[in-house]
Design an enzyme around this catalytic site. Sequence first.
Site, PDB file in Angstrom:
ATOM      1  N   SER A   1      46.657  37.114  44.576  1.00  0.00           N
ATOM      2  CA  SER A   1      47.246  37.645  43.355  1.00  0.00           C
ATOM      3  C   SER A   1      47.018  36.598  42.276  1.00  0.00           C
ATOM      4  CB  SER A   1      48.741  37.904  43.568  1.00  0.00           C
ATOM      5  OG  SER A   1      49.243  38.625  42.471  1.00  0.00           O
ATOM      6  N   GLU A   2      46.360  36.981  41.187  1.00  0.00           N
ATOM      7  CA  GLU A   2      45.849  35.969  40.258  1.00  0.00           C
ATOM      8  C   GLU A   2      46.924  35.213  39.484  1.00  0.00           C
ATOM      9  OE1 GLU A   2      45.118  39.218  40.065  1.00  0.00           O
ATOM     10  OE2 GLU A   2      45.084  39.951  37.990  1.00  0.00           O
ATOM     11  N   ASN A   3      48.179  35.646  39.569  1.00  0.00           N
ATOM     12  CA  ASN A   3      49.233  34.848  38.949  1.00  0.00           C
ATOM     13  C   ASN A   3      49.576  33.609  39.767  1.00  0.00           C
ATOM     14  OD1 ASN A   3      50.208  36.882  40.747  1.00  0.00           O
ATOM     15  ND2 ASN A   3      52.287  36.428  40.108  1.00  0.00           N
TER      16      ASN A   3
ATOM     17  N   SER B   1      44.180  29.171  40.340  1.00  0.00           N
ATOM     18  CA  SER B   1      43.924  30.553  40.738  1.00  0.00           C
ATOM     19  C   SER B   1      42.563  31.022  40.225  1.00  0.00           C
ATOM     20  CB  SER B   1      45.035  31.453  40.183  1.00  0.00           C
ATOM     21  OG  SER B   1      44.803  32.791  40.530  1.00  0.00           O
TER      22      SER B   1
ATOM     23  N   ASN C   1      40.883  40.294  46.071  1.00  0.00           N
ATOM     24  CA  ASN C   1      41.809  40.578  44.970  1.00  0.00           C
ATOM     25  C   ASN C   1      41.793  42.073  44.683  1.00  0.00           C
ATOM     26  OD1 ASN C   1      42.539  41.051  42.046  1.00  0.00           O
ATOM     27  ND2 ASN C   1      43.038  38.887  42.197  1.00  0.00           N
TER      28      ASN C   1
END
Lengths: 231, 209
Positions: free
Chosen positions: B46-48, B88, B23
Site C-alpha cells: 500500500s503506497e502510503n 514506499s 500493488n
Amino acid sequence: MKKVYNSAAEALEGVLFDGMMIAAGGFGLCGIPENLIEGIRDAGTKNLTVASNNAGVDDFGLGILLQDKQVKKMLSSYVGENAEFMRQYLSGELEIEFNPQGTLAERMRAGGAGIPGFYTKTGVGTVIAEGKEHKDFNGETYIMEEGIVADLSIVKAWKGDRAGNLIYRKTARNFNPNAATCGKICIAEVEELLPTGALDPDLIHTPGIFVHRIFEGGHEKRIEQRTVREG
Amino acid sequence: MAWDRNQMAERAGRELKDGMYVNLGIGIPTLVSNYIPEGVDVTLQSENGMLGMGPFPKEDEIDADLINAGKQTITELHRTSYFSSADSFAMIRGGKIAMAILGAMEVAENGDLANWMIPGKLIKGMGGAMDLVAGVGRVIVIMDHTNKKGESKLLKACTLPLTGAGVVDEIITNLGVFKVVEGGLEVIEIADGVTIDEIRQMTDATLVN
C-alpha cells in the site's frame, strides 16, 4: 538547547510569517499534525504555500486553514476529499500544483538531504513533464524535479524525547519523516513526550537533529473511511 | 454474457505468481485480493507506507493509525513492515514491485494509459498512479470494455491526458484479456459467451489477431 515546548501555540511562537512555505506530514487524516494546524489557524498566518499529500477534509486537518482562506497554494497529489478546496480552486482563489505522490515525497526527501534536483521517470509523456528538463539515461527518458526546502515543516509522531528523536506508528508514518527533514525549522507534535534516553536508539525513525521544537498534544485521530469485516 | 466484476478480478488473480510484491488500485483491482490462487503467496503493498496489507479489521480491531492508500481502515499481518512515503516510492520507482493492477478510463493500443483527469471536470489528482505505472514491473488494467455511452475504452490513441505513456502490458475487460504487442492489441482470452466478432465490433483499438 531547549527543544521542548508546552503547546502548539508556544512552539509556533516566532516562526510564522505571511507568504511562508510549510511542508506537512500526513496521508489523508492519518498522522497529520492536528495541533500545529490548529495553531497556525489561530495565528492567522496568510498567503501560505503548503506542501502536503492531501488537503484534509472540510472541517479537519489542513481543511481548517482553507476555511479561513489562509492558503494561497497547495502542492499535493490528491485532493478529492475536500469540497471547500474544490470550491476555492474552481473559483481561482486557490492555486494547486499537482505532484505525483512519489515525486512529492522524493522532493521533500531530496530537499532535506541537500539535493536541489533529481531525475525521475514518473510523469514522462504527461502534462507533469511539460516545461521540465528531459534527460536520457541508458536509453530511457527522465524528467528533472526539484527538491523542496520549506520555511517550516510540521510533523506528527507517536513518541518523541526531549532531544527531538521521533518514532512513528504504523501507516501514520507516511510523509512525516520526509517532511521533517525538508524544513528550515521543523516542529514535531507527539502523543507521548519521554525523557531523553527512554527511546531505544536503534528504533528511532527521525533523529533529533532534524527536529527543532517538540511538544506533546492530544490527538483526535479522525478516521476517513471506516471499513470493517464481519466476525 | 460477459465477465462480471468478480470474474474480472478472478482472472486478474491468475496473473499473480508466488513471491510477488503487488500493488492493487482502488475499485475492481481491490477485489483481486479475494482471488489470490491457492498456494500462491503474494505480498500486497500500500503506497502510503506498508508492505503486507491484511484484510479489513473487525469492529474492535479498528486503528486510526492503520489505513490503506484508499484511506480505508485495514489490518496488518505477521510479515508486515511500515516505512515512509519516500521509501514506499523508492520500492515502486526502483522496480521492486512486480506488478500493479489498476483501473482506467482509457487505454491505447500502444500502452498509453489515462486514468487521472477529465478536462473541464473536477480534478482530484493523480495520487501515486503516475509513479506506479512508471516504476513497477508489469501494469495490468482492469476496466469495463466500454464507457457508459457504449464507446470502446480500448482506443487507437487516448483522448484524455495521460497517466503514463506506453506503460500498460495487459488489459482485462468484461469481454476478454488483451496484451499490448507490436502493432496493437492481441486478444489472448475471450470471456464466456462472448465472440471475437463482438469484441471486434466493440473495440476501437487495432486488434492484431
